[in-house]
Design an enzyme around this catalytic site. Structure first.
Site, short mmCIF file in Angstrom:
data_model
loop_
_atom_site.label_atom_id
_atom_site.label_comp_id
_atom_site.label_asym_id
_atom_site.label_seq_id
_atom_site.Cartn_x
_atom_site.Cartn_y
_atom_site.Cartn_z
N ASP A 105 30.34 26.07 22.97
CA ASP A 105 31.18 24.87 22.81
C ASP A 105 32.66 25.15 22.59
O ASP A 105 33.50 24.60 23.30
CB ASP A 105 30.63 24.00 21.67
CG ASP A 105 31.38 22.68 21.55
OD1 ASP A 105 31.66 22.07 22.59
OD2 ASP A 105 31.68 22.26 20.43
N CYS B 97 21.18 10.53 39.33
CA CYS B 97 21.60 9.26 38.72
C CYS B 97 21.43 8.10 39.70
O CYS B 97 21.21 6.96 39.28
CB CYS B 97 23.07 9.33 38.30
SG CYS B 97 23.36 10.15 36.72
N CYS C 263 22.43 4.02 39.46
CA CYS C 263 22.49 3.59 38.07
C CYS C 263 23.90 3.75 37.50
O CYS C 263 24.56 4.76 37.72
CB CYS C 263 21.52 4.41 37.22
SG CYS C 263 21.53 3.99 35.46
N CYS D 90 29.62 1.62 27.85
CA CYS D 90 30.63 2.30 27.03
C CYS D 90 31.51 1.28 26.32
O CYS D 90 32.13 0.43 26.96
CB CYS D 90 31.50 3.21 27.90
SG CYS D 90 32.79 4.07 26.96
N CYS E 225 37.50 7.63 24.39
CA CYS E 225 36.10 7.90 24.00
C CYS E 225 35.95 7.83 22.49
O CYS E 225 36.67 8.53 21.76
CB CYS E 225 35.68 9.27 24.53
SG CYS E 225 34.01 9.75 24.07
N CYS F 161 26.35 6.11 25.38
CA CYS F 161 26.09 6.45 26.79
C CYS F 161 24.81 7.27 26.95
O CYS F 161 24.23 7.31 28.04
CB CYS F 161 27.28 7.17 27.42
SG CYS F 161 27.64 8.79 26.71
N CYS G 119 20.85 5.58 28.74
CA CYS G 119 20.49 6.34 29.95
C CYS G 119 18.98 6.32 30.18
O CYS G 119 18.21 6.72 29.30
CB CYS G 119 20.98 7.78 29.81
SG CYS G 119 20.53 8.85 31.20
N ARG H 202 35.67 19.34 -2.56
CA ARG H 202 34.54 20.20 -2.91
C ARG H 202 33.21 19.51 -2.64
O ARG H 202 32.28 20.11 -2.06
CB ARG H 202 34.63 20.62 -4.38
CG ARG H 202 33.50 21.52 -4.84
CD ARG H 202 33.69 21.94 -6.30
NE ARG H 202 32.60 22.78 -6.76
CZ ARG H 202 32.50 23.30 -7.96
NH1 ARG H 202 33.47 23.08 -8.85
NH2 ARG H 202 31.47 24.04 -8.31
#
Length: 382
Positions: free
Chosen positions: A134, A188, A191, A198, A214, A243, A247, A281
């Protein structure tokens, strides 16, 4: 070295260490992605969290000069909570997106990839490897797609046949020339449920996202949230799953394979009012192990304040008044003033008016004015 045999051994070993899908691809340039990134920059659709230049993000050999192949992995995470705690009028709750449930996936996937790396080095003395999860330069999605793990949906997420889009991705670049796997076909079709659902219209068209709109990105920002998004953020304190949830490929998808990703009730769906006064903390001790804590407590607190305004939670008025008057951070003071106005009790309006008399920060005063403007809205609706 028989790379085909090694590839099969890696696949078998990956199953033993908690990797749900694995695929192999070349270290060739991601040419199509490079053009798409250029277009995103021209349109100013990027979030600003991206690491590295377009070249570093699309040319694996810039990251590992000896690179010949990339091994992509996917690990599934759950989409539903068992016996999820409910919000009540006295104790409203927010929620972290599913990708922030359980332990930080960056740590979990790096641990899985480190085991895979050690396995490879034990088999090949001169192996060269580099792990990414990532936060590296490469696009995890683009690598996984080319390695045949899944296809990119119109919501820009990688969708797998088995686990839908509820998967974490990572990769390992290596100098071993593995035979690449074949990409899977996009399915997809016509669709467009994710585009239509969104909340902010961030999915501009199939496969193109304006990250600046977003909600998943907006919840991670630290400044005042733009007005047009404040109603739409709802009670989200981190991330957005809309989203994914609409789906069709995610219908009935809910895998509880890895205990590390099981959601903890009061962390995945935290009470909002306690978030307002939590210390650094306490925040680190409570939320430090989840991926949603990476930006610190400020964005989470701001979002919690907006969530209380969304609910028009009158029981939160005393706490909101206190932080509006005393918090040293302008964004928190100003957002509290706005939410007080949204809640709209006479006590809230009087507190804003009084605080405005001594507030010196221009941005906070602007938010206080906006909070007081809700009084006129209320009057016009009577």
């Amino acid at each position: 070295m028989n790379t085909n045999q090694l590839k099969q051994e890696i696949i078998e070993y990956s199953k033993k260490i908690g990797i749900d899908k694995i695929g192999f691809t070349t270290a060739d340039v991601f040419s199509e992605l490079k053009e798409r990134l250029k277009r995103q920059q021209e349109l100013r659709f990027q979030s600003g969290f991206e690491k590295g230049s377009n070249e570093e993000r699309t040319e694996p050999k810039r990251l590992l000069p000896e690179a010949q192949s990339i091994i992509a992995i996917a690990v599934a995470y759950p989409s539903r909570m068992k016996d999820a705690p409910k919000s009540t009028k006295e104790e409203r709750r927010g929620f972290f997106c599913r990708a922030s449930w359980g332990n930080d996936y960056h740590d979990v996937l790096r641990e899985r990839l480190a085991k895979l790396e050690s396995f490879i080095h034990a088999k090949v003395n001169d192996a060269v490897t580099k792990i990414m999860v990532d936060t590296g330069e490469l696009s995890d999605r683009a690598v996984a797609e080319r390695a045949g793990i899944g296809f990119t949906g119109k919501n820009t997420l990688l969708i797998t046949k088995e686990y839908g889009s509820f998967v974490y991705l990572g990769e390992l670049i290596t100098n071993i020339p593995f035979v690449p796997d074949s990409p899977v076909e996009d399915s997809c079709g016509e669709c467009r449920k994710c585009i239509d659902a969104c909340p902010t219209g961030a999915i501009v068209q199939g496969g193109q996202l304006n990250a600046q709109r977003c909600i998943a990105f907006l919840t991670q920002t630290k400044d005042f949230l733009p007005d047009e998004f404040r109603e739409k953020i709802g009670n989200r304190v981190y991330g957005c799953d809309t989203c994914q949830l609409v789906c069709p490929k995610n219908r009935q998808v809910d895998f509880h394979i890895h205990s590390e990703f099981e959601p903890e009730d009061d962390i995945a769906k935290p009470k909002l009012k306690p978030m307002l006064t939590i210390s650094n903390r306490e925040f680190k001790e409570t939320f430090g192990h989840i991926s949603g804590s990476w930006r610190g407590k400020k964005p989470i607190q701001r979002n919690a304040i907006l969530g209380l305004g969304h609910y028009k939670d009158k029981t939160a008025v005393p706490e909101l008044i206190t932080i509006m008057n005393n918090d040293p951070r302008p964004v928190i003071r100003g957002t509290a003033a706005w939410s007080l106005g949204k809640i709209g009790t006479e006590e809230a309006f009087e507190a804003i008016t009084k605080a405005l008399e001594k507030e010196t920060d221009v941005d906070v005063r602007y938010e206080m004015d906006k909070g007081l403007a809700f009084r006129e809205v209320q009057a016009s609706q009577k």
